[in-house]
Write an enzyme that holds these catalytic residues in place. Structure first.
Site, PDB file in Angstrom:
ATOM      1  N   VAL A   1       0.988   9.905  -5.903  1.00  0.00           N
ATOM      2  CA  VAL A   1       1.302  11.225  -5.567  1.00  0.00           C
ATOM      3  C   VAL A   1       2.690  11.768  -5.884  1.00  0.00           C
ATOM      4  CG1 VAL A   1       1.175  12.795  -3.458  1.00  0.00           C
ATOM      5  CG2 VAL A   1      -0.448  11.066  -3.628  1.00  0.00           C
TER       6      VAL A   1
ATOM      7  N   GLY B   1       4.537  10.936  -8.010  1.00  0.00           N
ATOM      8  CA  GLY B   1       5.255   9.706  -8.850  1.00  0.00           C
ATOM      9  C   GLY B   1       6.109   8.843  -7.663  1.00  0.00           C
TER      10      GLY B   1
ATOM     11  N   HIS C   1       0.698   4.588  -2.756  1.00  0.00           N
ATOM     12  CA  HIS C   1       0.384   5.791  -2.243  1.00  0.00           C
ATOM     13  C   HIS C   1       1.547   6.585  -2.457  1.00  0.00           C
ATOM     14  CE1 HIS C   1      -3.344   5.506   0.601  1.00  0.00           C
ATOM     15  NE2 HIS C   1      -3.301   4.307  -0.090  1.00  0.00           N
TER      16      HIS C   1
ATOM     17  N   ASP D   1      -3.656 -13.760  -4.191  1.00  0.00           N
ATOM     18  CA  ASP D   1      -4.252 -14.548  -5.125  1.00  0.00           C
ATOM     19  C   ASP D   1      -5.302 -14.001  -6.040  1.00  0.00           C
ATOM     20  OD1 ASP D   1      -6.239 -14.413  -3.421  1.00  0.00           O
ATOM     21  OD2 ASP D   1      -5.803 -16.474  -2.364  1.00  0.00           O
TER      22      ASP D   1
ATOM     23  N   THR E   1      -9.094 -15.458   1.894  1.00  0.00           N
ATOM     24  CA  THR E   1      -7.790 -15.890   1.903  1.00  0.00           C
ATOM     25  C   THR E   1      -6.903 -14.411   2.119  1.00  0.00           C
ATOM     26  OG1 THR E   1      -7.643 -15.597  -0.495  1.00  0.00           O
ATOM     27  CG2 THR E   1      -7.793 -17.913   0.204  1.00  0.00           C
TER      28      THR E   1
ATOM     29  N   ASN F   1      -3.563   9.353   3.958  1.00  0.00           N
ATOM     30  CA  ASN F   1      -2.542   8.464   4.379  1.00  0.00           C
ATOM     31  C   ASN F   1      -2.360   8.103   5.833  1.00  0.00           C
ATOM     32  OD1 ASN F   1      -1.479   8.093   1.729  1.00  0.00           O
ATOM     33  ND2 ASN F   1      -0.197  10.152   1.853  1.00  0.00           N
TER      34      ASN F   1
ATOM     35  N   ARG G   1       0.851  -1.167  -0.089  1.00  0.00           N
ATOM     36  CA  ARG G   1      -0.089   0.185   0.085  1.00  0.00           C
ATOM     37  C   ARG G   1       0.845   1.401   0.114  1.00  0.00           C
ATOM     38  NH1 ARG G   1      -3.697   2.324   4.335  1.00  0.00           N
ATOM     39  NH2 ARG G   1      -5.365   3.563   3.216  1.00  0.00           N
TER      40      ARG G   1
ATOM     41  N   ASP H   1     -10.072  -9.331   2.096  1.00  0.00           N
ATOM     42  CA  ASP H   1     -10.404 -10.643   1.510  1.00  0.00           C
ATOM     43  C   ASP H   1     -10.961 -11.579   2.749  1.00  0.00           C
ATOM     44  OD1 ASP H   1     -10.650 -13.110   0.381  1.00  0.00           O
ATOM     45  OD2 ASP H   1      -8.750 -12.851  -0.656  1.00  0.00           O
TER      46      ASP H   1
ATOM     47  N   HIS I   1      -6.078  -5.422  -2.908  1.00  0.00           N
ATOM     48  CA  HIS I   1      -7.153  -5.719  -1.876  1.00  0.00           C
ATOM     49  C   HIS I   1      -7.547  -7.096  -1.517  1.00  0.00           C
ATOM     50  CE1 HIS I   1      -8.818  -1.346  -2.425  1.00  0.00           C
ATOM     51  NE2 HIS I   1      -7.715  -1.272  -1.916  1.00  0.00           N
ATOM     52  N   THR I   2      -6.673  -7.988  -2.117  1.00  0.00           N
ATOM     53  CA  THR I   2      -6.684  -9.330  -1.776  1.00  0.00           C
ATOM     54  C   THR I   2      -5.981  -9.768  -0.573  1.00  0.00           C
ATOM     55  OG1 THR I   2      -6.470 -11.773  -2.532  1.00  0.00           O
ATOM     56  CG2 THR I   2      -4.678 -10.244  -2.964  1.00  0.00           C
TER      57      THR I   2
END
Length: 330
Positions: free
Chosen positions: A72, A74, A68, A258, A253, A96, A64, A250, A198-199
C-alpha cells in the site's frame, strides 16, 4: 560529417538514458548508512532479538507488517502511522486491523535504540528499520539471512481508503494473486515464494470458516482440503467460536521459517484458498513441488522476492522524510 553527427547524437542519447533512474529504488543500496549510522543493522538486530525473546509473535507480526506496508503506497512505513481525529490511517482499515501489535512495537523499540545513539538520532527512516527488522525475524526463525538494500524515506500520507483492493485476500484464486503481485512489479514466481510467509503466524477462524462449513451447497467442506485437517480445523473453530480464537497457519512447524508450507500444500493442508490454489492450479504446482523438495532453491527464491518487495514504491529525496516518531508525521 552526417555519420559523425549521428554518432554524437547516439552518444548523447546513451548519456541521457544513463542519467534517468529506471526504478524508484535507484538510491537503495547496501551499507547506505555506513557514514551516517554505521552500526544501524546491529542496533536493530539487538532490539529485534530482545523483542523476539519476549514473544515469538514478533516474527510473524513484523514480517506481515512489512508486506502490508509495501503493498500500500510502497515501502514507506505509512502502515505504522496512527489515526488522528481528522484522518483514519492505513492501520485502521479492516484488512489491517488484525496486524499484531508486536510488529509495530518491534519497529518502535528499534527506532528508540537507534535514536539513543547521538550520531544516529533522526537519521534512519522507519521504512528502513522495518525492512531490516523483517530480515532479522526471518533469520531468528531459522530462515535465510540476506543483505538488505537501504535508503528509503518515510511517506507523507497514510489513509485507510488507500488500502482497499491493495492486499491479497484469503479467497483469491491464482489469477487474482498473480495480478495483484504484478501490479507491484512482482512475478508469478515471486508471488509463490512470498506466499510462504504463511509458514509462520496464525489466523483467526473467520478468515477460513467458509472453507470448513459453507463452501458450497454440494460440498460444505472445501474438497481440496485434507479431510483430517478439515476436521481438526472444525474442532478448533466451531461455528460459534470466539472471534479472538486463532490457529497456526502451518500446523506442522509453526515456529520455523522453512519450506514446510509447500509440503503442506501437497497434502491439502493450505489454510486459505489463496494458499491451496498454488498446488491445485497446474500453472503453479511445479514450483510448489520444486520448493517442497529443496530448501536451498526456496531460500534463494524467497530472498530474491523479498528484496524486490522492498523496492516497491520507494520514496526518495523530497518525496519523503525521516520521521522523528514512526507513528506520527513530523
Amino acid at each position: 560529417m552526417a555519420h559523425a553527427k549521428l554518432v554524437l547524437i547516439a552518444a548523447a542519447a546513451v548519456l541521457i538514458l544513463c542519467q534517468i533512474p529506471r526504478f524508484a529504488n535507484a538510491q537503495l543500496r547496501q551499507n547506505y548508512y555506513a557514514n551516517i549510522c554505521p552500526n544501524v543493522e546491529s542496533i536493530v538486530r539487538d532490539a529485534v532479538t530482545a523483542k523476539f525473546r519476549q514473544t515469538f509473535v514478533t516474527v510473524p507480526a513484523t514480517l506481515r507488517l512489512f508486506f502490508h506496508d509495501c503493498f500500500v503506497e510502497g515501502c514507506d512505513a505509512s502502515v505504522i502511522v496512527a489515526s488522528t481525529g481528522n484522518n483514519t490511517a492505513e492501520k485502521d482499515h479492516p484488512d489491517n486491523i488484525s496486524l499484531a501489535g508486536d510488529g509495530f512495537d518491534t519497529v518502535i523499540k528499534a527506532k528508540a535504540a537507534i535514536d539513543a545513539v547521538a550520531q544516529c538520532r533522526n537519521t534512519v527512516s522507519c521504512a528502513d528499520i522495518l525492512a531490516i527488522a523483517a530480515r532479522d525475524v526471518i533469520a531468528l526463525a531459522g530462515g535465510p539471512s540476506y543483505a538488505v538494500e537501504l535508503g528509503r524515506m518515510d511517506g507523507f500520507t497514510s489513509t485507510a481508503a488507500s488500502v482497499t483492493g491493495k492486499l491479497p485476500q484469503p479467497g483469491f484464486n491464482l489469477n487474482q494473486l498473480t495480478s495483484l503481485f504484478a501490479a507491484n512489479g512482482l512475478s508469478h514466481s515471486d508471488m509463490i515464494a512470498l506466499s510462504a510467509a504463511h509458514t509462520l503466524g496464525f489466523s483467526h477462524c473467520s478468515s477460513f470458516a467458509s472453507r470448513i462449513y459453507d463452501f458450497s451447497p454440494q460440498n460444505p467442506v472445501d474438497p481440496t482440503l485434507n479431510r483430517a485437517y478439515a476436521a481438526q480445523l472444525q474442532a478448533m473453530c466451531p461455528r460459534d467460536v470466539d472471534p479472538r480464537v486463532a490457529v497456526n497457519m502451518d500446523p506442522v512447524t509453526p515456529r520455523a521459517f522453512d519450506n514446510q508450507y509447500y509440503k503442506n500444500l501437497q497434502q491439502g493442508m493450505g489454510l486459505f484458498t489463496s494458499d491451496q490454489v498454488l498446488f491445485t492450479d497446474a500453472r503453479s504446482r511445479p514450483v510448489v513441488d520444486s520448493w517442497a523438495q529443496s530448501v536451498a532453491a526456496f531460500d534463494q527464491a524467497f530472498v530474491a522476492a523479498i528484496t524486490k518487495l522492498g523496492r516497491v514504491g520507494v520514496k526518495t529525496g523530497a518525496n519523503g522524510n525521516i520521521r522523528r516518531d514512526c507513528a506520527l508525521f513530523n
